[in-house]
Design a protein around this motif. Sequence first.
Motif, PDB file in Angstrom:
ATOM      1  N   PRO A 149       0.812  -1.212   0.000  1.00  0.00           N
ATOM      2  CA  PRO A 149       0.000   0.000   0.000  1.00  0.00           C
ATOM      3  C   PRO A 149       0.857   1.279   0.000  1.00  0.00           C
ATOM      4  O   PRO A 149       0.518   2.251  -0.658  1.00  0.00           O
ATOM      5  CB  PRO A 149      -0.809  -0.098   1.292  1.00  0.00           C
ATOM      6  N   GLN A 150       1.972   1.256   0.722  1.00  0.00           N
ATOM      7  CA  GLN A 150       2.832   2.443   0.753  1.00  0.00           C
ATOM      8  C   GLN A 150       3.364   2.756  -0.642  1.00  0.00           C
ATOM      9  O   GLN A 150       3.324   3.897  -1.091  1.00  0.00           O
ATOM     10  CB  GLN A 150       3.996   2.256   1.733  1.00  0.00           C
ATOM     11  N   ALA A 151       3.868   1.743  -1.328  1.00  0.00           N
ATOM     12  CA  ALA A 151       4.397   1.948  -2.675  1.00  0.00           C
ATOM     13  C   ALA A 151       3.313   2.415  -3.633  1.00  0.00           C
ATOM     14  O   ALA A 151       3.538   3.313  -4.458  1.00  0.00           O
ATOM     15  CB  ALA A 151       5.035   0.660  -3.186  1.00  0.00           C
ATOM     16  N   ALA A 152       2.137   1.838  -3.511  1.00  0.00           N
ATOM     17  CA  ALA A 152       1.037   2.219  -4.402  1.00  0.00           C
ATOM     18  C   ALA A 152       0.605   3.663  -4.156  1.00  0.00           C
ATOM     19  O   ALA A 152       0.380   4.427  -5.096  1.00  0.00           O
ATOM     20  CB  ALA A 152      -0.133   1.263  -4.214  1.00  0.00           C
ATOM     21  N   LEU A 153       0.500   4.053  -2.891  1.00  0.00           N
ATOM     22  CA  LEU A 153       0.095   5.411  -2.555  1.00  0.00           C
ATOM     23  C   LEU A 153       1.155   6.418  -2.992  1.00  0.00           C
ATOM     24  O   LEU A 153       0.845   7.466  -3.574  1.00  0.00           O
ATOM     25  CB  LEU A 153      -0.182   5.528  -1.061  1.00  0.00           C
ATOM     26  N   ASP A 154       2.421   6.103  -2.748  1.00  0.00           N
ATOM     27  CA  ASP A 154       3.511   6.977  -3.183  1.00  0.00           C
ATOM     28  C   ASP A 154       3.435   7.230  -4.686  1.00  0.00           C
ATOM     29  O   ASP A 154       3.499   8.366  -5.151  1.00  0.00           O
ATOM     30  CB  ASP A 154       4.869   6.344  -2.869  1.00  0.00           C
ATOM     31  N   ASN A 155       3.307   6.156  -5.434  1.00  0.00           N
ATOM     32  CA  ASN A 155       3.262   6.239  -6.894  1.00  0.00           C
ATOM     33  C   ASN A 155       2.052   7.027  -7.377  1.00  0.00           C
ATOM     34  O   ASN A 155       2.157   7.877  -8.262  1.00  0.00           O
ATOM     35  CB  ASN A 155       3.270   4.827  -7.478  1.00  0.00           C
ATOM     36  N   SER A 156       0.906   6.754  -6.793  1.00  0.00           N
ATOM     37  CA  SER A 156      -0.323   7.406  -7.225  1.00  0.00           C
ATOM     38  C   SER A 156      -0.273   8.920  -7.018  1.00  0.00           C
ATOM     39  O   SER A 156      -0.597   9.694  -7.922  1.00  0.00           O
ATOM     40  CB  SER A 156      -1.513   6.806  -6.475  1.00  0.00           C
ATOM     41  N   LEU A 157       0.154   9.367  -5.833  1.00  0.00           N
ATOM     42  CA  LEU A 157       0.207  10.813  -5.573  1.00  0.00           C
ATOM     43  C   LEU A 157       1.286  11.485  -6.397  1.00  0.00           C
ATOM     44  O   LEU A 157       1.116  12.625  -6.845  1.00  0.00           O
ATOM     45  CB  LEU A 157       0.407  11.092  -4.083  1.00  0.00           C
ATOM     46  N   HIS A 158       2.379  10.805  -6.610  1.00  0.00           N
ATOM     47  CA  HIS A 158       3.443  11.357  -7.453  1.00  0.00           C
ATOM     48  C   HIS A 158       2.899  11.638  -8.860  1.00  0.00           C
ATOM     49  O   HIS A 158       3.123  12.719  -9.420  1.00  0.00           O
ATOM     50  CB  HIS A 158       4.620  10.385  -7.497  1.00  0.00           C
ATOM     51  N   HIS A 159       2.189  10.672  -9.410  1.00  0.00           N
ATOM     52  CA  HIS A 159       1.612  10.854 -10.748  1.00  0.00           C
ATOM     53  C   HIS A 159       0.520  11.918 -10.758  1.00  0.00           C
ATOM     54  O   HIS A 159       0.405  12.704 -11.702  1.00  0.00           O
ATOM     55  CB  HIS A 159       1.091   9.526 -11.299  1.00  0.00           C
ATOM     56  N   TRP A 160      -0.305  11.957  -9.713  1.00  0.00           N
ATOM     57  CA  TRP A 160      -1.372  12.954  -9.627  1.00  0.00           C
ATOM     58  C   TRP A 160      -0.780  14.358  -9.712  1.00  0.00           C
ATOM     59  O   TRP A 160      -1.238  15.194 -10.482  1.00  0.00           O
ATOM     60  CB  TRP A 160      -2.133  12.784  -8.327  1.00  0.00           C
ATOM     61  N   LEU A 161       0.257  14.610  -8.897  1.00  0.00           N
ATOM     62  CA  LEU A 161       0.866  15.946  -8.898  1.00  0.00           C
ATOM     63  C   LEU A 161       1.482  16.279 -10.252  1.00  0.00           C
ATOM     64  O   LEU A 161       1.357  17.403 -10.730  1.00  0.00           O
ATOM     65  CB  LEU A 161       1.913  16.061  -7.791  1.00  0.00           C
ATOM     66  N   GLY A 162       2.147  15.325 -10.863  1.00  0.00           N
ATOM     67  CA  GLY A 162       2.721  15.563 -12.185  1.00  0.00           C
ATOM     68  C   GLY A 162       1.654  15.890 -13.222  1.00  0.00           C
ATOM     69  O   GLY A 162       1.831  16.794 -14.050  1.00  0.00           O
ATOM     70  N   ASN A 163       0.538  15.178 -13.173  1.00  0.00           N
ATOM     71  CA  ASN A 163      -0.562  15.447 -14.104  1.00  0.00           C
ATOM     72  C   ASN A 163      -1.190  16.808 -13.842  1.00  0.00           C
ATOM     73  O   ASN A 163      -1.522  17.539 -14.777  1.00  0.00           O
ATOM     74  CB  ASN A 163      -1.620  14.347 -14.012  1.00  0.00           C
ATOM     75  N   LEU A 164      -1.351  17.170 -12.564  1.00  0.00           N
ATOM     76  CA  LEU A 164      -1.891  18.487 -12.211  1.00  0.00           C
ATOM     77  C   LEU A 164      -0.961  19.583 -12.710  1.00  0.00           C
ATOM     78  O   LEU A 164      -1.412  20.583 -13.287  1.00  0.00           O
ATOM     79  CB  LEU A 164      -2.080  18.587 -10.696  1.00  0.00           C
ATOM     80  N   GLU A 165       0.333  19.412 -12.506  1.00  0.00           N
ATOM     81  CA  GLU A 165       1.311  20.398 -12.971  1.00  0.00           C
ATOM     82  C   GLU A 165       1.221  20.586 -14.487  1.00  0.00           C
ATOM     83  O   GLU A 165       1.155  21.721 -14.982  1.00  0.00           O
ATOM     84  CB  GLU A 165       2.717  19.944 -12.589  1.00  0.00           C
ATOM     85  N   ARG A 166       1.222  19.492 -15.233  1.00  0.00           N
ATOM     86  CA  ARG A 166       1.155  19.587 -16.699  1.00  0.00           C
ATOM     87  C   ARG A 166      -0.124  20.278 -17.158  1.00  0.00           C
ATOM     88  O   ARG A 166      -0.097  21.133 -18.034  1.00  0.00           O
ATOM     89  CB  ARG A 166       1.260  18.193 -17.330  1.00  0.00           C
ATOM     90  N   GLU A 167      -1.251  19.904 -16.567  1.00  0.00           N
ATOM     91  CA  GLU A 167      -2.534  20.497 -16.981  1.00  0.00           C
ATOM     92  C   GLU A 167      -2.581  21.986 -16.659  1.00  0.00           C
ATOM     93  O   GLU A 167      -2.988  22.805 -17.497  1.00  0.00           O
ATOM     94  CB  GLU A 167      -3.687  19.772 -16.307  1.00  0.00           C
ATOM     95  N   ALA A 168      -2.180  22.372 -15.447  1.00  0.00           N
ATOM     96  CA  ALA A 168      -2.243  23.782 -15.046  1.00  0.00           C
ATOM     97  C   ALA A 168      -1.286  24.634 -15.877  1.00  0.00           C
ATOM     98  O   ALA A 168      -1.649  25.731 -16.327  1.00  0.00           O
ATOM     99  CB  ALA A 168      -1.923  23.924 -13.561  1.00  0.00           C
ATOM    100  N   GLU A 169      -0.075  24.147 -16.082  1.00  0.00           N
ATOM    101  CA  GLU A 169       0.888  24.918 -16.865  1.00  0.00           C
ATOM    102  C   GLU A 169       0.470  25.007 -18.318  1.00  0.00           C
ATOM    103  O   GLU A 169       0.688  26.021 -18.975  1.00  0.00           O
ATOM    104  CB  GLU A 169       2.295  24.334 -16.696  1.00  0.00           C
ATOM    105  N   SER A 170      -0.161  23.969 -18.820  1.00  0.00           N
ATOM    106  CA  SER A 170      -0.677  23.996 -20.200  1.00  0.00           C
ATOM    107  C   SER A 170      -1.785  25.051 -20.331  1.00  0.00           C
ATOM    108  O   SER A 170      -1.786  25.845 -21.264  1.00  0.00           O
ATOM    109  CB  SER A 170      -1.204  22.619 -20.587  1.00  0.00           C
ATOM    110  N   GLN A 171      -2.714  25.048 -19.382  1.00  0.00           N
ATOM    111  CA  GLN A 171      -3.806  26.036 -19.420  1.00  0.00           C
ATOM    112  C   GLN A 171      -3.295  27.456 -19.236  1.00  0.00           C
ATOM    113  O   GLN A 171      -3.849  28.389 -19.799  1.00  0.00           O
ATOM    114  CB  GLN A 171      -4.851  25.717 -18.353  1.00  0.00           C
ATOM    115  N   ALA A 172      -2.226  27.613 -18.447  1.00  0.00           N
ATOM    116  CA  ALA A 172      -1.670  28.944 -18.194  1.00  0.00           C
ATOM    117  C   ALA A 172      -0.723  29.386 -19.307  1.00  0.00           C
ATOM    118  O   ALA A 172      -0.302  30.548 -19.346  1.00  0.00           O
ATOM    119  CB  ALA A 172      -0.930  28.955 -16.860  1.00  0.00           C
ATOM    120  N   GLY A 173      -0.368  28.463 -20.212  1.00  0.00           N
ATOM    121  CA  GLY A 173       0.523  28.799 -21.304  1.00  0.00           C
ATOM    122  C   GLY A 173       1.967  28.958 -20.874  1.00  0.00           C
ATOM    123  O   GLY A 173       2.725  29.696 -21.492  1.00  0.00           O
ATOM    124  N   THR A 174       2.358  28.271 -19.786  1.00  0.00           N
ATOM    125  CA  THR A 174       3.750  28.369 -19.314  1.00  0.00           C
ATOM    126  C   THR A 174       4.566  27.170 -19.719  1.00  0.00           C
ATOM    127  O   THR A 174       4.088  26.170 -20.127  1.00  0.00           O
ATOM    128  CB  THR A 174       3.818  28.511 -17.788  1.00  0.00           C
TER     129      THR A 174
END
Length: 190
Positions: free
Chosen positions: A165-190
Amino acid sequence: MRLLTAAKSAAAVTSALLLANGTAYALSADKPTRPGAGAGDVRIELGAPVITREDILVHAPLRTVWKIQTDVENRPTWQPDVDTVVKDTPGRLRPGSVFRWTTEGLDITSTVRQADHGKRLAWGGPAQGIGAVHVWTFTPTPDGVLVHTEESWAGDPVTADRAAPQAALDNSLHHWLGNLEREAESQAGT
């Protein structure tokens, strides 16, 4: 043979919950809850057997990051592991708001516990014997928004096998943040 079946079952439950709750990459399980949290703020369960924390600096305006994170019904457009999201409670996310997710063939229901506009968001709930609390904080900086997330998991399936569970949770949140970063920066044009 029975132990192998139990281990596989615990791993499947863990994977499903990680994907459904959208969890992250651990910095330290014994690190205290983020400084600056108010007395009435929802917090993760610090004594839980599985805790993940991670930060990311998103080079986009706070309003963009907040809108993406709280527009749960559009989450499948930027979170590849989420198939559908239905918000049961109309309007802005607020304490008591409920949304249902479909991910990896599982149906999950999350209840918002805190929604401090542009600052803090927390949700959680039980799923297949695991109690999860997921907290997000958003801090404007001169370079963008520092997004901090932390999640705790407690319950018999987690106690039975902490490593998976620790490995799965670590991986999931890591990917979530990366996806959020890409989406927000894409929408902001940065």
